[in-house]
Enzyme design. Structure first.
Site, PDB file in Angstrom:
ATOM      1  CG  ASP A 179      -1.883   1.119   1.230  1.00  0.00           C
ATOM      2  OD1 ASP A 179      -1.492   2.250   0.869  1.00  0.00           O
ATOM      3  OD2 ASP A 179      -3.053   0.887   1.542  1.00  0.00           O
ATOM      4  CG  HIS A 180       1.292   4.395  -3.091  1.00  0.00           C
ATOM      5  ND1 HIS A 180       0.044   4.082  -3.534  1.00  0.00           N
ATOM      6  CD2 HIS A 180       1.360   5.739  -3.139  1.00  0.00           C
ATOM      7  CE1 HIS A 180      -0.605   5.191  -3.846  1.00  0.00           C
ATOM      8  NE2 HIS A 180       0.166   6.210  -3.621  1.00  0.00           N
ATOM      9  CG  HIS A 242      -4.245   4.495  -0.609  1.00  0.00           C
ATOM     10  ND1 HIS A 242      -3.336   3.479  -0.661  1.00  0.00           N
ATOM     11  CD2 HIS A 242      -4.522   4.808  -1.909  1.00  0.00           C
ATOM     12  CE1 HIS A 242      -3.061   3.192  -1.928  1.00  0.00           C
ATOM     13  NE2 HIS A 242      -3.778   3.985  -2.696  1.00  0.00           N
TER      14      HIS A 242
HETATM   15  C1  BG6 Z   1      -3.861   4.960  -6.191  1.00  0.00           C
HETATM   16  C2  BG6 Z   1      -5.236   5.091  -6.769  1.00  0.00           C
HETATM   17  O1  BG6 Z   1      -3.757   3.818  -5.385  1.00  0.00           O
HETATM   18  O2  BG6 Z   1      -3.579   6.112  -5.396  1.00  0.00           O
HETATM   19  C3  BG6 Z   1      -5.351   6.346  -7.606  1.00  0.00           C
HETATM   20  O3  BG6 Z   1      -5.518   3.958  -7.562  1.00  0.00           O
HETATM   21  C4  BG6 Z   1      -4.940   7.545  -6.802  1.00  0.00           C
HETATM   22  O4  BG6 Z   1      -6.658   6.517  -8.115  1.00  0.00           O
HETATM   23  C5  BG6 Z   1      -3.593   7.321  -6.132  1.00  0.00           C
HETATM   24  O5  BG6 Z   1      -4.852   8.644  -7.690  1.00  0.00           O
HETATM   25  C6  BG6 Z   1      -3.269   8.424  -5.161  1.00  0.00           C
HETATM   26  O6  BG6 Z   1      -1.950   8.292  -4.726  1.00  0.00           O
HETATM   27  P1  BG6 Z   1      -1.106   9.560  -4.288  1.00  0.00           P
HETATM   28  O7  BG6 Z   1       0.173   8.987  -3.802  1.00  0.00           O
HETATM   29  O8  BG6 Z   1      -0.971  10.428  -5.498  1.00  0.00           O
HETATM   30  O9  BG6 Z   1      -1.904  10.233  -3.216  1.00  0.00           O
END
Ligand code: BG6
Length: 503
Positions: A179-180, A242
Site C-alpha cells: 500500500d504505497h 490508503h
Molecule cells: C492509487 C489510486 O492507489 O492512489 C489512484 O488507484 C490515486 O486513483 C492514487 O490517484 C493516489 O496516490 P497519491 O500517492 O498520489 O496520493
C-alpha cells in the site's frame, strides 16, 4: 544498515505503466543512494517480445537524464534484463526458471528472488500458483518473496479467497501486500509524532479530542483509467486501503516495539474496534458523489460520465465521505470523518485532529463567536509538514484572541534524503522487513469495514449519488455529515488557509 542480500527482482507486468513510472525510477533512486545490493538484477517479465537492450531503452526514457549522471545511468541500466512470457501459461515458466538460473550463474547471485506482481489483478492468484508449481517458492537455496500490488481483492470474499490461495503456497512472511501510502515518509512520521513526543500521547483520546478529519483530495480525474475505475470507485480505490491505513496509524495504541508484527497487531485492533456501519446506517453516514462537467479557469472540464471507458449512466462514486466511530477506551464517542475525491480544487492529503475547546470562556474572540478548537494538521502531501492552530492575544488593549498558525515544513530539512514511497517499500522488502506492508488479517478486516457500504449501494440503488461540479469540494450535502463544524478547506500551502489560498 547493511545493503540487502544479493537477489534478482522479477517484475511481472514489466511493460505496464507502474513499472516505468514508479518501480524503475524508485530502483534508480536506490541505486543512486547506493542502497541496492552489491550483486543485483531486475528481470522484467511480460508478454511483449523485447530484447534486454530494448527493455533498457524503454526504461531509460523514464529516468532523469543529465549529462552528469549518464555514466551512472548506464551502469544501472545494465542491471536490467527482460524475458517475454505468457504469464498465465504454466508451460512458459520453465523458460523463466532457466533464465533465472543463467542470470544467477553469470552474475554470481544466489537463488534469492523477489517477484513483484504489477499485472492486472486477475493474475494475482495465477502467477504465485504457477511459480510454486514450478518450484520457484522453494526457499532451500535462497529467499522467495512476493510483492502484490493493490487492489487486493474487489470485496471481502475475493480478498479472503486470494489470501487463502496465496497462503496455501507461501507463508505469511513471504507475502508483501503493498500500500504505497505506508511508504510515504509523512505517513510514517505520524507514528513518530505520536510516540516520540510526550506532549501528544496524554491528550490523544476522547477526553481531549473532539473529532478527527482525514482528507485525500485529488485535482486529477480518472484520466485514462476509466475502464478500471468504473468497477472500482473511490471506496475501493482509496478508502479500503490508503485511508484505512491512515486511520490505523492515527488511532492505534503504542506498539510494544517498532517491529512488523507489533505494529500490525495494533493496526488490526483498530479495524476490529471500528463500529460496523450497518446497511441501514449507510444513507446517514456515507455520502457518495460524482463529478459533473464544469469550467475551471475558463476551460471546459469533462464530467465523469463523459470520460473514456465510463458508462454514460454510471453511478460509480468519484467522491465518498464517511462518518464512523471506533468503539474502544481511547476513542469512544469521537467521530472520525474521512473524505476522498477526484477533481477537487486542490491535491492534498492530511489528517486533522480537532481538540475540544476550553471548558470556560474568558476572552473575546476575534472572528469566531466561539473559542476555537485547537487543531493539529498532519500534512501528508503536498507541502509536507505539521501545523498547529493556537489562540493568541491580539496585540494592544484588552484580551482579544485570534487564531495563529505554528507550522513546520519538511522542506526545511533540505539536507535529508526523502525516499519516494516505492523506494522505501522496495528497500524494506529487500531487507525482509514487512512492517510497512499489510498483513492478511488486517486486509480482510479493512474489507469487512467497507463491505456493508458496498452491499448497501448494491441493494439500494436509490441511495443518491450526488453530483458536484469538477473543481469544487464535493457535494454540498456532505456538509450535513459533520455536526457543529465544517470541513477544513485545505490549500496547497499547509499554512495558507482562511482568506488567501493558492490552489
Ligand atoms: C492509487 C489510486 O492507489 O492512489 C489512484 O488507484 C490515486 O486513483 C492514487 O490517484 C493516489 O496516490 P497519491 O500517492 O498520489 O496520493
Amino acid at each position: 544498515m547493511n545493503n540487502p542480500e544479493p537477489h534478482i527482482l522479477i517484475i511481472f507486468g514489466a511493460s505496464g505503466d507502474l513499472t516505468k513510472r514508479k518501480l524503475i525510477p524508485a530502483l534508480y533512486e536506490l541505486f543512486e543512494q547506493k542502497l541496492l545490493p552489491e550483486k543485483f538484477a531486475v528481470l522484467g517479465v511480460s508478454r511483449t517480445e523485447l530484447s534486454d537492450q530494448e527493455f533498457r531503452q524503454k526504461m531509460r526514457e523514464f529516468l532523469p537524464g543529465t549529462s552528469k549522471n549518464e555514466a551512472q545511468l548506464t551502469i544501472f541500466l545494465e542491471s536490467l534484463f527482460y524475458q517475454s512470457l505468457e504469464t498465465s501459461f504454466a508451460g512458459d515458466y520453465l523458460k523463466l526458471k532457466k533464465r533465472l538460473e543463467t542470470l544467477g550463474q553469470t552474475l554470481s547471485i544466489p537463488a534469492n528472488y523477489i517477484f513483484y506482481l504489477s499485472t492486472p489483478p486477475l493474475l494475482y492468484p495465477v502467477i504465485p500458483q504457477i511459480l510454486a508449481e514450478s518450484g520457484l517458492n522453494d526457499v532451500s537455496q535462497g529467499f522467495k518473496r512476493i510483492i502484490i500490488e493493490k487492489p487486493f481483492g474487489t470485496d471481502l470474499s475475493s480478498a479472503r479467497d486470494l489470501n487463502r490461495k496465496l497462503l496455501s503456497y507461501y507463508t505469511e512472511d513471504q507475502l508483501y501486500r503493498i500500500d504505497h501510502y505506508l511508504g510515504k515518509e509523512t505517513v510514517q512520521n505520524m507514528l513518530v509524532t505520536r510516540f516520540s513526543n510526550g506532549i501528544f500521547e496524554p491528550i490523544w483520546n476522547q477526553n481531549f479530542i473532539h473529532h478527527v478529519e482525514i482528507t485525500s483530495a485529488e485535482t486529477l480525474g480518472v484520466e485514462d483509467r476509466g475502464g478500471y475505475y468504473e468497477h472500482s470507485g473511490a471506496l475501493r480505490d482509496m478508502v479500503q486501503n490508503h485511508l484505512m491505513q491512515l486511520v490505523g496509524l492515527i488511532a492505534m495504541e503504542p506498539p510494544v516495539v517498532i517491529e512488523a508484527n507489533a505494529i500490525r497487531n495494533e493496526m488490526l485492533k483498530v479495524f476490529q474496534s471500528m463500529r460496523p456501519i450497518r446497511e441501514t446506517d449507510v444513507p446517514n453516514q456515507v455520502f457518495r458523489g460524482q463529478y459533473t462537467q464544469s469550467h475551471i479557469n475558463n476551460e471546459h472540464v469533462k464530467g465523469y460520465r463523459e470520460e473514456k471507458g465510463v458508462d454514460p449512466q454510471s453511478k460509480t462514486e468519484t467522491y465518498v465521505a464517511i462518518k464512523f466511530f471506533i468503539d474502544n477506551f481511547r476513542w469512544a464517542g469521537v467521530p472520525f470523518y474521512i473524505r476522498t475525491g477526484k477533481k477537487l480544487p486542490t491535491r492534498v492529503t492530511e489528517v486533522v485532529i480537532y481538540f475540544k475547546t476550553i471548558p470556560h470562556h474568558l476572552f473575546v474572540y476575534q472572528s469566531d463567536s466561539e473559542p476555537i478548537n485547537n487543531q493539529l494538521v498532519l500534512r501528508i502531501q503536498p507541502d509536507e509538514g505539521i501545523l498547529l492552530k493556537l489562540g493568541m492575544k491580539v496585540p494592544g488593549a484588552g484580551f482579544r484572541v485570534q487564531t495563529m498558525n505554528m507550522d513546520f515544513h519538511y522542506n526545511e530539512l533540505s539536507n535529508s534524503y526523502l525516499p519516494s514511497a516505492y523506494s522505501r517499500l522496495l528497500l524494506d522488502c529487500m531487507h525482509g522487513d514487512a512492517t510497512l506492508y499489510s498483513r492478511s488479517d488486517a486486509v480482510e478486516k479493512a474489507w469487512e469495514c467497507v463491505q456493508p457500504i458496498l452491499d448497501a449501494w448494491q441493494n439500494n440503488p436509490d441511495i443518491p449519488v450526488y453530483g458536484y461540479p469538477a473543481g469544487t469540494w464535493g457535494p454540498e450535502t456532505v456538509d450535513n455529515l459533520v455536526e457543529n463544524s465544517i470541513w477544513r478547506k485545505p490549500c496547497k500551502n499547509l499554512a495558507h488557509d482562511g482568506e488567501y489560498c493558492e490552489l
